[in-house]
Design a protein around this motif. Sequence first.
Motif, short mmCIF file in Angstrom:
data_model
loop_
_atom_site.label_atom_id
_atom_site.label_comp_id
_atom_site.label_asym_id
_atom_site.label_seq_id
_atom_site.Cartn_x
_atom_site.Cartn_y
_atom_site.Cartn_z
N VAL A 1 0.84 -1.20 0.00
CA VAL A 1 0.00 0.00 0.00
C VAL A 1 0.88 1.25 0.00
O VAL A 1 0.62 2.21 -0.73
CB VAL A 1 -0.96 -0.01 1.21
CG1 VAL A 1 -1.63 1.33 1.40
CG2 VAL A 1 -1.99 -1.11 1.04
N CYS A 2 1.93 1.25 0.80
CA CYS A 2 2.84 2.39 0.84
C CYS A 2 3.56 2.56 -0.50
O CYS A 2 3.71 3.68 -1.00
CB CYS A 2 3.86 2.22 1.96
SG CYS A 2 3.13 2.32 3.61
N GLU A 3 3.99 1.46 -1.08
CA GLU A 3 4.64 1.50 -2.39
C GLU A 3 3.68 2.05 -3.45
O GLU A 3 4.05 2.87 -4.29
CB GLU A 3 5.11 0.09 -2.76
CG GLU A 3 5.80 0.00 -4.10
CD GLU A 3 6.22 -1.43 -4.42
OE1 GLU A 3 7.24 -1.58 -5.09
OE2 GLU A 3 5.52 -2.38 -4.01
N HIS A 4 2.43 1.60 -3.40
CA HIS A 4 1.39 2.05 -4.33
C HIS A 4 1.21 3.56 -4.22
O HIS A 4 1.18 4.28 -5.23
CB HIS A 4 0.09 1.31 -4.02
CG HIS A 4 -1.01 1.56 -4.96
ND1 HIS A 4 -1.87 2.63 -4.84
CD2 HIS A 4 -1.42 0.87 -6.06
CE1 HIS A 4 -2.76 2.60 -5.81
NE2 HIS A 4 -2.51 1.54 -6.56
N ALA A 5 1.09 4.08 -3.00
CA ALA A 5 0.91 5.52 -2.78
C ALA A 5 2.12 6.31 -3.27
O ALA A 5 1.97 7.37 -3.89
CB ALA A 5 0.65 5.78 -1.30
N GLN B 1 -11.82 -7.19 5.07
CA GLN B 1 -12.57 -5.97 4.77
C GLN B 1 -11.63 -4.82 4.44
O GLN B 1 -11.94 -3.98 3.59
CB GLN B 1 -13.50 -5.60 5.93
CG GLN B 1 -14.63 -6.58 6.14
CD GLN B 1 -15.48 -6.78 4.90
OE1 GLN B 1 -15.81 -5.83 4.21
NE2 GLN B 1 -15.81 -8.03 4.62
N GLU B 2 -10.49 -4.76 5.09
CA GLU B 2 -9.51 -3.72 4.78
C GLU B 2 -8.95 -3.91 3.37
O GLU B 2 -8.70 -2.95 2.66
CB GLU B 2 -8.41 -3.69 5.83
CG GLU B 2 -8.92 -3.21 7.18
CD GLU B 2 -7.83 -3.00 8.18
OE1 GLU B 2 -6.77 -2.45 7.81
OE2 GLU B 2 -8.04 -3.37 9.35
N VAL B 3 -8.75 -5.17 2.97
CA VAL B 3 -8.29 -5.44 1.61
C VAL B 3 -9.37 -5.01 0.62
O VAL B 3 -9.07 -4.38 -0.40
CB VAL B 3 -7.93 -6.93 1.42
CG1 VAL B 3 -7.63 -7.24 -0.04
CG2 VAL B 3 -6.73 -7.29 2.29
N TRP B 4 -10.64 -5.33 0.91
CA TRP B 4 -11.73 -4.92 0.01
C TRP B 4 -11.70 -3.41 -0.20
O TRP B 4 -11.90 -2.92 -1.30
CB TRP B 4 -13.10 -5.31 0.55
CG TRP B 4 -13.44 -6.76 0.68
CD1 TRP B 4 -14.21 -7.31 1.66
CD2 TRP B 4 -13.08 -7.86 -0.17
NE1 TRP B 4 -14.33 -8.66 1.48
CE2 TRP B 4 -13.65 -9.03 0.36
CE3 TRP B 4 -12.32 -7.96 -1.32
CZ2 TRP B 4 -13.50 -10.28 -0.22
CZ3 TRP B 4 -12.16 -9.22 -1.90
CH2 TRP B 4 -12.74 -10.35 -1.35
N SER B 5 -11.46 -2.66 0.88
CA SER B 5 -11.45 -1.19 0.76
C SER B 5 -10.31 -0.72 -0.14
O SER B 5 -10.44 0.29 -0.82
CB SER B 5 -11.38 -0.53 2.13
OG SER B 5 -10.14 -0.74 2.73
N LEU B 6 -9.20 -1.43 -0.15
CA LEU B 6 -8.08 -1.07 -1.03
C LEU B 6 -8.43 -1.25 -2.50
O LEU B 6 -7.92 -0.53 -3.36
CB LEU B 6 -6.85 -1.92 -0.71
CG LEU B 6 -6.17 -1.70 0.61
CD1 LEU B 6 -5.08 -2.74 0.81
CD2 LEU B 6 -5.61 -0.31 0.68
N LEU B 7 -9.28 -2.20 -2.79
CA LEU B 7 -9.62 -2.50 -4.18
C LEU B 7 -10.43 -1.39 -4.83
O LEU B 7 -10.55 -1.34 -6.04
CB LEU B 7 -10.38 -3.83 -4.26
CG LEU B 7 -9.62 -5.05 -3.76
CD1 LEU B 7 -10.50 -6.29 -3.88
CD2 LEU B 7 -8.32 -5.24 -4.50
#
Length: 83
Positions: A15-19, A46-52
């Motif tokens: 997630v950090c790399e993506h940002a 659910q946290e993974v779902w929110s990333l999608l």
Amino acid sequence: GSRGQQRFAVLWLKVCEHAYLERQTGYPPVLLLDDILSELDEEHRQEVWSLLKSGQSILTTTEPSLAAELRQTYDQVKVVNLS
């Protein structure tokens, strides 16, 4: 940590790399997640779902029920079954 905790730690590094890449290029990169959900509890899933929701993602899973859940949760999901 447990395997689930290790997977979640790697996820947050992604997630950090993506940002970072999005800030540097101005474009959101494609998020690639290989079987990240298999050892996560429901809260962390659910946290993974929110990333999608934040751009294009490719998610692999060995659990057909997760593919069905993705179809129900998101309108623009393409599920590909490999056998």
